[in-house]
Scaffold this active site. Structure first.
Site, PDB file in Angstrom:
ATOM      1  N   CYS A  58      21.490  -6.706  -4.370  1.00  0.00           N
ATOM      2  CA  CYS A  58      22.096  -6.390  -5.658  1.00  0.00           C
ATOM      3  C   CYS A  58      22.027  -4.898  -5.972  1.00  0.00           C
ATOM      4  O   CYS A  58      22.986  -4.329  -6.513  1.00  0.00           O
ATOM      5  CB  CYS A  58      21.417  -7.187  -6.767  1.00  0.00           C
ATOM      6  N   GLY A  60      15.529  -5.354 -21.401  1.00  0.00           N
ATOM      7  CA  GLY A  60      14.092  -5.511 -21.271  1.00  0.00           C
ATOM      8  C   GLY A  60      13.336  -4.263 -21.708  1.00  0.00           C
ATOM      9  O   GLY A  60      13.925  -3.228 -22.035  1.00  0.00           O
ATOM     10  N   ASP A 104      11.251  -2.306 -19.858  1.00  0.00           N
ATOM     11  CA  ASP A 104      11.173  -1.208 -18.896  1.00  0.00           C
ATOM     12  C   ASP A 104      12.356  -0.246 -19.011  1.00  0.00           C
ATOM     13  O   ASP A 104      12.177   0.974 -19.091  1.00  0.00           O
ATOM     14  CB  ASP A 104      11.095  -1.763 -17.468  1.00  0.00           C
ATOM     15  N   SER A 105      13.576  -0.785 -18.989  1.00  0.00           N
ATOM     16  CA  SER A 105      14.737   0.106 -19.032  1.00  0.00           C
ATOM     17  C   SER A 105      14.851   0.804 -20.382  1.00  0.00           C
ATOM     18  O   SER A 105      15.300   1.957 -20.457  1.00  0.00           O
ATOM     19  CB  SER A 105      16.015  -0.662 -18.703  1.00  0.00           C
ATOM     20  N   ALA A 143      20.892   2.283 -16.477  1.00  0.00           N
ATOM     21  CA  ALA A 143      21.091   0.832 -16.504  1.00  0.00           C
ATOM     22  C   ALA A 143      20.102   0.227 -17.489  1.00  0.00           C
ATOM     23  O   ALA A 143      18.889   0.400 -17.351  1.00  0.00           O
ATOM     24  CB  ALA A 143      20.872   0.245 -15.113  1.00  0.00           C
ATOM     25  N   CYS A 200      16.934 -13.584 -11.144  1.00  0.00           N
ATOM     26  CA  CYS A 200      17.551 -13.540 -12.475  1.00  0.00           C
ATOM     27  C   CYS A 200      18.515 -14.690 -12.717  1.00  0.00           C
ATOM     28  O   CYS A 200      18.579 -15.229 -13.820  1.00  0.00           O
ATOM     29  CB  CYS A 200      18.263 -12.200 -12.658  1.00  0.00           C
ATOM     30  N   GLY A 226      15.043   1.550 -14.773  1.00  0.00           N
ATOM     31  CA  GLY A 226      13.655   1.306 -15.155  1.00  0.00           C
ATOM     32  C   GLY A 226      12.800   0.807 -14.011  1.00  0.00           C
ATOM     33  O   GLY A 226      11.737   0.217 -14.249  1.00  0.00           O
TER      34      GLY A 226
END
Length: 346
Positions: free
Chosen positions: A96, A16, A18-19, A12, A189, A120
């Site tokens: 989610c 950003g 991190d991912s 996923a 978000c 992430g």
């Protein structure tokens, strides 16, 4: 599942840092990585997808998008609004992950014949398939993952779980993805910078009511229970000679009870929607986190098919119906499970 899938991972990618770093780390291990960006909400979904696609291009990996906006609205945004109207404090990230993000990842991975999935998140999966907290306590996100289907954990890779944010940022610069990343947000978000209650501020179900103390004395009025959460101190709207906190919310009568801090003390809580990742005996000792940043409090847990009763070793504050209570082993290392708080025990 065929053998080629064992060397591939579907990750996923949100656009950003991190991912993107997680994807780059997997690729550096010789794993063929495919990026998947979920379109979850408007505005902003397309921007996330563009950033992630550019990161994937730079890293030399395939990328695709998955339009999950209707699923997200049904499974996250609508329940979020309904919970606030019902006087609860919802945690949409906990919903989610199992209902949207991981469900979509697993579905698409199976369609592509890919065995591994990745994100992430700052958490860890050990060789036994157990969910563990991240090494960096300031970034740990294991609290938000307790409701993920345990059958998915052996397929899940979390490359950032043993790293600090400083290390991740350094790697982002090394891989060249930092300049492409969208700005990070510390808020829900889809709230887009507004206070969370703005999402339901104009809901027709909201109705004004009274603010009372625990003795039943009327102290003021309010415009809707969705404007309050248990433990809240600021913005209550009544004057007093001592600090007052929201102690209880009664949506049926539209009453908000307030009182001094000591009235927040609880002996325990009850949850519904149980998700146990590990088998535990009733009465097992655990460390219970009431929020993602909570250090945890020692308790005994009594899970059954309907939910779980938690009995704290010492009186504890911060029990807000609607939030998640997540259970760890006494060391705070292994996630045992959790549930949605439905009631405090005083």
């Amino acid at each position: 599942m065929n053998n080629p899938g064992l060397t591939k991972a579907l990750i996923a990618m949100s656009g950003g840092v991190d991912s993107a770093v997680a994807a780059a780390l997997l690729a550096s291990q010789g794993i063929e990585v495919v990026g998947l960006t979920l379109l979850l909400f408007d505005p902003g979904a397309e921007q996330c997808a563009r950033a992630a696609a550019e990161q994937a291009r730079l890293l030399g990996m395939a990328h695709e998008t998955y339009d999950a906006r209707s699923l997200f609205r049904e499974q996250v945004r609508m329940p979020f609004a309904e919970a606030y109207i019902a006087g609860r404090t919802p945690n949409p990230c906990v919903w989610c992950n199992p209902r949207v993000k991981f469900a979509a990842l697993i579905q698409r991975a199976d369609e592509l014949g890919i065995n591994l999935i990745a994100t992430g998140h700052y958490a860890r999966i050990d060789s036994a398939g157990r969910l563990l907290r991240a090494v960096d306590p300031d970034k740990d996100q294991s609290y938000f993952l307790y409701a993920v289907d345990p059958d998915w954990l052996p397929r899940l890779r979390l490359p950032l779980g043993a790293m600090s944010k400083v290390e991740v940022r350094a790697l982002a610069a090394q891989f060249g993805v930092d300049r492409l990343a969208r700005p990070e947000s510390q808020e829900i978000c889809f709230a887009q910078g507004d206070p969370y209650h703005r999402q339901v501020l104009n809901a027709e179900e909201a109705r004004p009511g009274l603010i009372k103390n625990s003795q039943g004395t009327v102290l003021g009025e309010h415009r809707g229970v969705h404007l309050f959460t248990v433990g809240q101190r600021r913005g209550i709207g009544v004057a007093a000679d001592q600090p007052l906190y929201v102690i209880q919310i009664r949506p049926q009568s539209a009453e908000v009870l307030v009182g001094p801090r000591e009235e927040l003390d609880c002996r325990g809580l009850r949850t519904d929607q149980p998700r146990m990742l590990r088998e535990v005996e009733p009465g097992a000792q655990a460390l219970v986190k009431l929020r993602s940043r909570h250090n945890g409090t020692a308790a005994r847990i009594f899970p059954d098919e309907r939910g779980c009763e938690v009995r704290f070793d010492e009186p504890t504050q911060g029990v807000a119906p609607g939030q998640a209570a997540v259970f760890y082993d006494p060391s705070g290392e292994i996630v045992l499970g959790g549930g949605t708080i439905v009631e405090s025990i005083r």
